[in-house]
Enzyme design. Structure first.
Site, PDB file in Angstrom:
ATOM      1  N   PHE A 298     -27.241   6.952-101.410  1.00 27.98           N
ATOM      2  CA  PHE A 298     -26.117   5.735-102.053  1.00 27.98           C
ATOM      3  C   PHE A 298     -25.150   6.877-103.909  1.00 27.98           C
ATOM      4  O   PHE A 298     -24.407   7.399-103.980  1.00 27.98           O
ATOM      5  CB  PHE A 298     -26.137   5.189-103.358  1.00 27.98           C
ATOM      6  CG  PHE A 298     -26.589   3.735-101.887  1.00 27.98           C
ATOM      7  CD1 PHE A 298     -27.648   3.891-100.738  1.00 27.98           C
ATOM      8  CD2 PHE A 298     -25.740   2.207-102.740  1.00 27.98           C
ATOM      9  CE1 PHE A 298     -26.995   2.877-100.443  1.00 27.98           C
ATOM     10  CE2 PHE A 298     -25.836   1.330-102.118  1.00 27.98           C
ATOM     11  CZ  PHE A 298     -26.284   1.192-101.278  1.00 27.98           C
TER      12      PHE A 298
ATOM     13  N   GLY B 106     -20.679   9.688-105.607  1.00 26.07           N
ATOM     14  CA  GLY B 106     -21.392   8.839-104.000  1.00 26.07           C
ATOM     15  C   GLY B 106     -20.365   7.917-104.766  1.00 26.07           C
ATOM     16  O   GLY B 106     -19.776   7.316-105.005  1.00 26.07           O
ATOM     17  N   HIS B 107     -21.185   6.875-103.825  1.00 29.06           N
ATOM     18  CA  HIS B 107     -20.932   5.446-104.085  1.00 29.06           C
ATOM     19  C   HIS B 107     -21.531   4.663-105.236  1.00 29.06           C
ATOM     20  O   HIS B 107     -20.690   2.919-104.944  1.00 29.06           O
ATOM     21  CB  HIS B 107     -21.847   4.559-102.697  1.00 29.06           C
ATOM     22  CG  HIS B 107     -20.822   2.920-102.288  1.00 29.06           C
ATOM     23  ND1 HIS B 107     -20.481   3.153-101.894  1.00 29.06           N
ATOM     24  CD2 HIS B 107     -21.938   1.987-102.246  1.00 29.06           C
ATOM     25  CE1 HIS B 107     -20.066   2.253-101.982  1.00 29.06           C
ATOM     26  NE2 HIS B 107     -20.909   1.143-101.746  1.00 29.06           N
ATOM     27  N   TRP B 108     -22.283   4.631-105.901  1.00 29.14           N
ATOM     28  CA  TRP B 108     -22.615   4.116-107.092  1.00 29.14           C
ATOM     29  C   TRP B 108     -21.980   4.474-108.338  1.00 29.14           C
ATOM     30  O   TRP B 108     -22.191   5.398-109.194  1.00 29.14           O
ATOM     31  CB  TRP B 108     -24.404   4.702-107.743  1.00 29.14           C
ATOM     32  CG  TRP B 108     -25.054   3.118-106.892  1.00 29.14           C
ATOM     33  CD1 TRP B 108     -24.544   1.948-106.460  1.00 29.14           C
ATOM     34  CD2 TRP B 108     -26.415   3.247-106.638  1.00 29.14           C
ATOM     35  NE1 TRP B 108     -25.522   1.328-105.684  1.00 29.14           N
ATOM     36  CE2 TRP B 108     -26.711   1.820-105.479  1.00 29.14           C
ATOM     37  CE3 TRP B 108     -27.778   3.736-106.671  1.00 29.14           C
ATOM     38  CZ2 TRP B 108     -27.888   1.556-105.409  1.00 29.14           C
ATOM     39  CZ3 TRP B 108     -28.852   3.082-106.811  1.00 29.14           C
ATOM     40  CH2 TRP B 108     -28.973   2.561-105.930  1.00 29.14           C
TER      41      TRP B 108
END
Length: 280
Positions: free
Chosen positions: A166, A257-259
């Site tokens: 993530f 990233g995704h977070w």
């Protein structure tokens, strides 16, 4: 700021709520993403603690996650299950006596935000989408595939490996990843959480893709945020939303990233605060 935790019945469901701030201030409803053991607190704890002096922050566990209700016979597939979740969230607004809220949706939470806007546009102010699902992306990333199939071999090691996907630099957040994994495992091991996860990611269930025509009809101000190095939802998804939402701006964060909210919390908080104030 300390976080108030409570439970609230909404129709056939019960929500676990995490709140900060004065209910007399503008309300921001924070919608967490999916994944094994995900909860409102694991996604938003630092953010709602930091922003409670500015906003009334509400970060519920979605239906089918954490300590909120888990239907015994849940809809199969992320599309149908999210329709239920979005309907329940609109009921939550009524139960909290909130006429209008701003929405922040992370990943699956972005899909929920868009469903809420389409169903009740007058109840929604501004919308922030973060690495949102619901775009017709061309591939399924290895990280997303790992998330979907987690319960094939669930373990804390697998969960730590998944959460490492993530973020852009796992080594810099190793302690945080370990803490989140340990917290989530208590939920992962529950039968109701596993049932809801399997239903959400049932491959026979329908996906929900937002069409250009649907998005063109949303005239709300939208800030689309994406980590340039997202290994869960590709950046092309946010390009799609920014292209078709008429009042959207796109902000891409490098080395992320995704977070977004965990990797770059101060940048996230500044963007959200200035966005709601009408500065960005």
């Amino acid at each position: 700021m300390s976080i108030r935790r409570s439970e609230l019945a909404v129709g056939d469901h019960v929500f676990r709520l995490n709140e900060t701030g004065d209910p007399g201030n503008e309300t921001v409803l924070f919608l967490h993403g999916s994944g094994p053991g995900a909860t409102g607190l694991s996604n938003w704890e630092q953010i709602i603690g930091d922003l409670g002096d500015t906003f009334h922050c509400v970060a519920p566990d979605m239906i089918g996650f954490g300590d909120s209700s888990h239907p015994l016979d849940p809809p199969q597939g992320m599309g149908p299950f999210n329709e239920l979740r979005a309907e329940a969230l609109l009921g939550l607004l009524d139960a909290l006596d909130l006429d209008r809220v701003h929405l922040v949706g992370n990943s699956m939470g972005g899909q929920l935000a868009l469903l809420m806007v389409l169903a009740a546009p007058d109840r929604i102010g501004k919308v922030m989408l973060m690495g949102s699902g619901g775009a017709p992306t061309s591939t399924v990333s290895p990280g997303l595939q790992h998330l979907r199939e987690f319960y094939a071999e669930p373990s804390e090691t697998s969960l730590r490996d998944l959460l490492s996907e993530f973020v852009y630099e796992p080594a810099l957040l190793a302690g945080r990843i370990d803490a989140v994994a340990a917290d989530r495992m208590a939920y992962v091991e529950r039968a109701d959480v596993a049932r809801s996860h399997r239903a959400s990611f049932n491959p026979t269930g329908a996906r929900r893709i937002f069409t250009p025509d649907e998005l063109a009809g949303i005239d709300h101000d939208v800030l689309v945020i994406h980590g340039r190095d997202d290994r869960i939802i590709p950046l092309e998804a946010s390009h799609y939303f920014a292209k078709h939402l008429p009042n959207a701006n796109l902000y891409v964060i490098g080395r992320c990233g995704h977070w977004t909210q965990i990797e770059h919390p101060q940048k996230f908080e500044t963007l959200l605060t200035r966005f709601i104030a009408g500065i960005v």
